[in-house]
Design an enzyme around this catalytic site. Structure first.
Site, short mmCIF file in Angstrom:
data_model
loop_
_atom_site.label_atom_id
_atom_site.label_comp_id
_atom_site.label_asym_id
_atom_site.label_seq_id
_atom_site.Cartn_x
_atom_site.Cartn_y
_atom_site.Cartn_z
CG HIS A 250 -2.03 0.95 1.18
ND1 HIS A 250 -1.85 2.32 1.21
CD2 HIS A 250 -3.36 0.75 1.07
CE1 HIS A 250 -3.04 2.90 1.14
NE2 HIS A 250 -3.97 1.98 1.04
NE ARG A 270 -3.20 8.00 -1.78
CZ ARG A 270 -3.15 6.80 -2.34
NH1 ARG A 270 -3.00 6.68 -3.65
NH2 ARG A 270 -3.25 5.71 -1.61
#
Lengths: 642, 251
Positions: A250, A270
């Site tokens: 990740h 994000r």
């Protein structure tokens, strides 16, 4: 003869995360007696850590969404190595699985018109993730835990006993799958963590839902339970694993302080507007859009920023490229000296929206940074870097039923393989759990009902399993030094992190295999102190064997695949190679060590994608991934030759 | 980075008894108490029993008491303490001991099973649920609960009164009842059972549960007090009382 408690169930589910609970609900609803076994307390499974959401093309926020769009996104995210049938079932069934959770009592965040809200995420064309702030996994676990309670209340009303049909056995570790003389599953053997006593579950069907393998890596977002138990047990029972070389790092884990290094920072940061910056303050992701995604992402900051409010007329920000791309980009920025003080990059949400909105949308991220790092994410950027998060590889299963190559052995969720190809999109894990948890529950129920007689457990298998489980208490006199399980675990994690991590080379993988061979020899000499009652040293000694086997599977498959694709990046073979696209690497147990077997790997071709699904893609896009010979049936290709 | 030798006193034993043992162990910058317990396991006491999972404050497994205060070990930073301070780690006091820092928390699972589950609205099919954000928000606050059971541990109704456990479900499960009662589409009525079967009346709103909640849920103000008001409204409001009488007679 070994003294052992006996339990008898139609279906036994190993693992009480999302996939296991959904499978158990299904098996019980089919009227079968069902046991759920978990290493921790009920409700603590790793699914609680999932933050961002559950992908399902309900179209509540953008009505252009459909299962076909979700299917395409999933295949692109996995670089077309996915099992297309699984990707198809997943995209088609995910909305029903999410809506079903509302009838169990789940409370997702809402849209203005009262429907389930959906958020943007990496690789998903439209806002698609059903969510509850940034604690969606907790909502899923709790909802299914409470559904199980609800079913138990029905059973109490009907039979006078909450546990008449469905029982959760917590803090129990399974160390061996047992088979009858025909090779079909007959039971599962293990021990109670609390007392150390043995227990045997006699059953015709076992559903593996044990999650991942992240604890084999030093920097990981995974909990201690993620020691690849399901992967290893299945392999030792004769099942095959696929795609083990594909491990997802990740892009955004915490990097400081050291004690929390690896803890996940949700992609939702994000998705909701947060951007990545390097030490020069530059939004570097614009420099990292790979050829296969050219044209699909914004090329200027202005366009990227407009996209959040006007997605129909602007392209999305490259901050939301699939995870493998973002993780590699961060790795490069740090390597080239543009990292943050603690070896990460900056993730900035503070300058992008008001403090109150950040706290409302990302409450647990706010809490996590405040409590663990003294960072106020509404006032300053976070420092983030890649962390081992998910294994795409797992038990090879039939897409429709979840059955492995061993009769009576089923798998769902992270411990199964194929669905996500070489890289999983964020949000596709929670939906995977629901879709394939249910399918494995159904598959196991159908299988058990079709059995003419229940498979029988052999006493000799019980005795062997019992001996293997307690051997760390009885060191052999002849061999070398007594080994500490904590030390070996640490060395294993370091080896995998440094040599089979995010960027790989043949030379490093070979060194890893050398070190693994050495650790494997020492695993036999592990000695634990104390007695069998709640003894973490002993628990680790047993988990360590599984970590050992899956680490070898990852390293061996990684050495063989001489290309870069998704969660497998080879510095010595940096390009995507179309000839590798339809090749699966299949891992099996070999050799004569039954407890920590050797791993053999062979190549296997995938079944070509069904024509109607192939036609969902433009030829020009497929040409980036497929060989020319594979595409002759595409209508556009036929048009060329006509 | 600065390291120092920390002074720890950890309870060790089982259901037959045990005692506090002293340890001197390395502490590094940024660490939490659970890191120190893990270092003890790796270097001095390999069989020291402790529950933990996520080490990120999300699963609620590593509940214990640090210097007498109920806390998650993974969210208790060492910087909270002076370097020469002796840090005492003991198991949760309201539950019986299994071993070392591990306690028997089955009381909580039994109580969870006694709360009538979500009861879906009869007419709506899956996919037809419509709820406003402001209406789901109240229950969502309670669904943040990670079931660490620190509120159950600290609640004085059961903390030193084992005998109350039968009649009292504790803040966690009274909050669960409130959560279901505030669910916009739940079709059941749990007001009577909250009082009669789960012991809502035992709570005298001292807010100890709210104080130890690692998720900062306002258990007392937002769940328990409103729940008490709903029960009182049903039982003691004269209009409601009359309505109930008439309704029952009508049956």
């Amino acid at each position: 003869m070994t003294e052992v408690e006996r339990q008898n169930y139609d279906v036994v589910v190993i693992g009480a995360g999302g996939a296991g609970l959904r499978a158990a609900i299904e098996a019980r609803q089919r009227g079968l007696t069902t046991a759920v076994i978990c290493k921790s307390l009920f409700g603590k499974a790793h699914t609680v850590m999932a933050e961002g959401g559950c992908a399902a093309s309900m179209g509540n926020v953008n009505s252009n969404d459909s299962w076909q769009v979700h299917f395409r996104d999933t295949m692109r995210g996995g670089k077309f190595l996915n099992n297309w049938r699984m990707a198809e079932l997943h995209a088609m069934e995910a909305p029903d699985r999410v809506w079903e959770l509302e009838t169990y009592g789940a409370l997702f965040d809402r849209t203005e018109d009262g429907r389930i809200s959906q958020r943007n995420f990496g690789g998903h064309t439209y806002p698609r993730l059903a969510h509850v702030g940034d604690r969606t996994g907790l909502e899923l676990i709790r909802t299914m835990q409470q559904k199980i309670v609800s079913l138990q209340q029905e059973d109490k009303a009907e039979f006078g006993d909450y546990e008449a049909k469905l029982k959760v056995f917590q803090e129990c570790t399974i160390t061996e799958l047992l088979k009858d003389d025909s090779g079909a599953i007959s039971g599962a053997f293990g021990y109670w963590r609390e007392s150390g006593r043995f227990v045997l579950f006699e059953t015709g069907a076992v559903i593996m839902a044990t999650g991942g393998i992240g604890k084999s890596f030093q920097v990981t977002s995974n909990s201690w339970e993620y020691t690849g138990d399901g992967h290893a047990l299945a392999m030792r029972a004769g099942a095959s694993l696929i795609n083990m070389e594909f491990v997802q790092f990740h892009p955004t884990g915490m990097v400081w302080p050291p004690s929390v290094k690896g803890i996940l920072v949700t992609e939702g940061v994000r998705g909701d507007g947060g951007v990545l910056k390097n030490s020069e303050g530059k939004r570097f992701m614009f420099d990292y859009v790979p050829d296969v995604f050219k044209g699909q992402y914004a090329e200027t900051e202005e366009e990227a920023d407009r996209w959040y409010t006007d997605p129909d007329n602007n392209r999305r920000t490259p901050d939301l490229l699939p995870r493998d791309e973002v993780a590699r980009a961060i790795n490069t920025e740090v390597k080239e000296g543009r990292g943050s003080p603690h070896g990460g990059v900056y993730l900035d949400i503070a300058s992008r929206m008001p403090a109150e909105e950040i706290k409302r949308r990302l409450p647990s991220m706010y809490h996590q940074f405040k409590e663990l790092a003294d960072v106020d994410i509404t006032a300053e950027p976070m420092e983030v870097g890649p962390t081992c998060h998910y294994v795409m590889g797992g038990i090879e299963v039939d897409p429709d039923t979840g059955e492995s190559t061993v009769p009576g052995l089923f798998a769902a969720g992270e411990c199964s393989g194929g669905m996500h190809g070489s890289n999983r999109l964020g949000g596709n894990s929670l939906s995977d759990l629901l879709v394939f948890g249910r399918r494995a529950g159904l598959g196991a129920a159908n299988y058990v009902e079709s059995l003419e007689r229940k498979p029988v457990v052999l006493q000799s298998d019980i005795d062997t399993a019992a001996r293997a489980a307690v051997s760390p208490f009885e060191p052999s006199e002849s061999e070398g030094a007594r080994e500490n399980p904590y030390t070996l675990q640490h060395e294993l994690q370091q080896t995998m992190n440094e040599l089979v991590g995010i960027i790989r080379t043949a030379d490093e993988i070979e060194r890893a295999l050398g070190r693994l061979a050495e650790i494997r020899a020492r695993v036999r000499n592990v000695v634990v102190e104390g007695h069998r009652q709640f003894n973490p040293g002993w628990h680790l000694a047993i988990d360590l064997r599984n970590m050992m086997v899956v680490s070898e599977a990852v390293a061996k498959a990684a050495l063989l695949r001489t290309e870069s694709r998704g969660g497998h990046t080879r510095d010595d073979f940096p390009m995507l190679d179309s000839d590798w696209r339809n090749k699966l690497l299949v891992c099996r147990a070999s050799g004569d060590d039954a407890v920590v077997p050797d791993v053999s790997v062979e190549r296997k071709d995938q079944v070509p994608m069904r024509q109607d699904l192939l036609e969902l893609f433009e030829l020009s896009e497929l040409e980036k991934y497929y060989t020319e010979a594979e595409l002759t049936t595409h209508p556009a290709a036929q048009g060329d030759t006509a | 980075m600065s390291s120092y030798q920390g002074q720890f006193r950890v309870w060790r034993g089982d259901s037959d008894g045990g005692s506090l043992e002293d340890f001197e162990v390395e502490v590094n910058e940024g660490e939490v108490v659970l890191d120190i317990i893990h270092r003890l396991q790796a270097t001095q006491t390999p069989d020291l029993a402790v529950r933990w999972n996520c080490k990120a404050g999300k699963c609620g497994s590593c509940s214990a008491e640090v210097n007498g205060r109920p806390r998650l070990l993974c969210m208790t930073r060492m910087s909270l303490f002076e370097k020469d301070e002796v840090i005492t780690v003991t198991p949760m006091r309201s539950f019986s001991i299994v071993r070392d820092l591990v306690t028997d928390v089955s009381y909580n699972y039994e109580k969870a099973r006694e709360v009538q589950a979500f009861t879906p609205p009869g007419k709506l099919q899956p996919g037809e649920y419509r709820m406003q954000q402001e209406d789901v928000q109240r229950s969502q606050e309670f669904r943040k609960c990670i079931e660490c059971f620190l509120c159950q541990d600290t609640c004085h109704v059961v903390r030193d009164h084992e005998e109350n456990k039968l009649a009292f479900s504790g803040p966690r499960f009274l909050m669960r009842i409130a959560e279901l009662e505030m669910h916009p589409l739940d079709a059941a009525d749990r007001r009577d059972t909250a009082q009669d079967d789960h012991g809502l009346g035992y709570c005298n709103i001292t807010k100890c549960c709210t104080e130890v909640c690692p998720e900062n849920i306002k258990i007392t103000d937002n769940a328990l007090i409103p729940m008490k008001e709903r029960v009182a409204g049903r039982r003691y409001d004269p209009v409601v009382w009359l309505g109930n009488k008439l309704f029952k007679r009508g049956k």
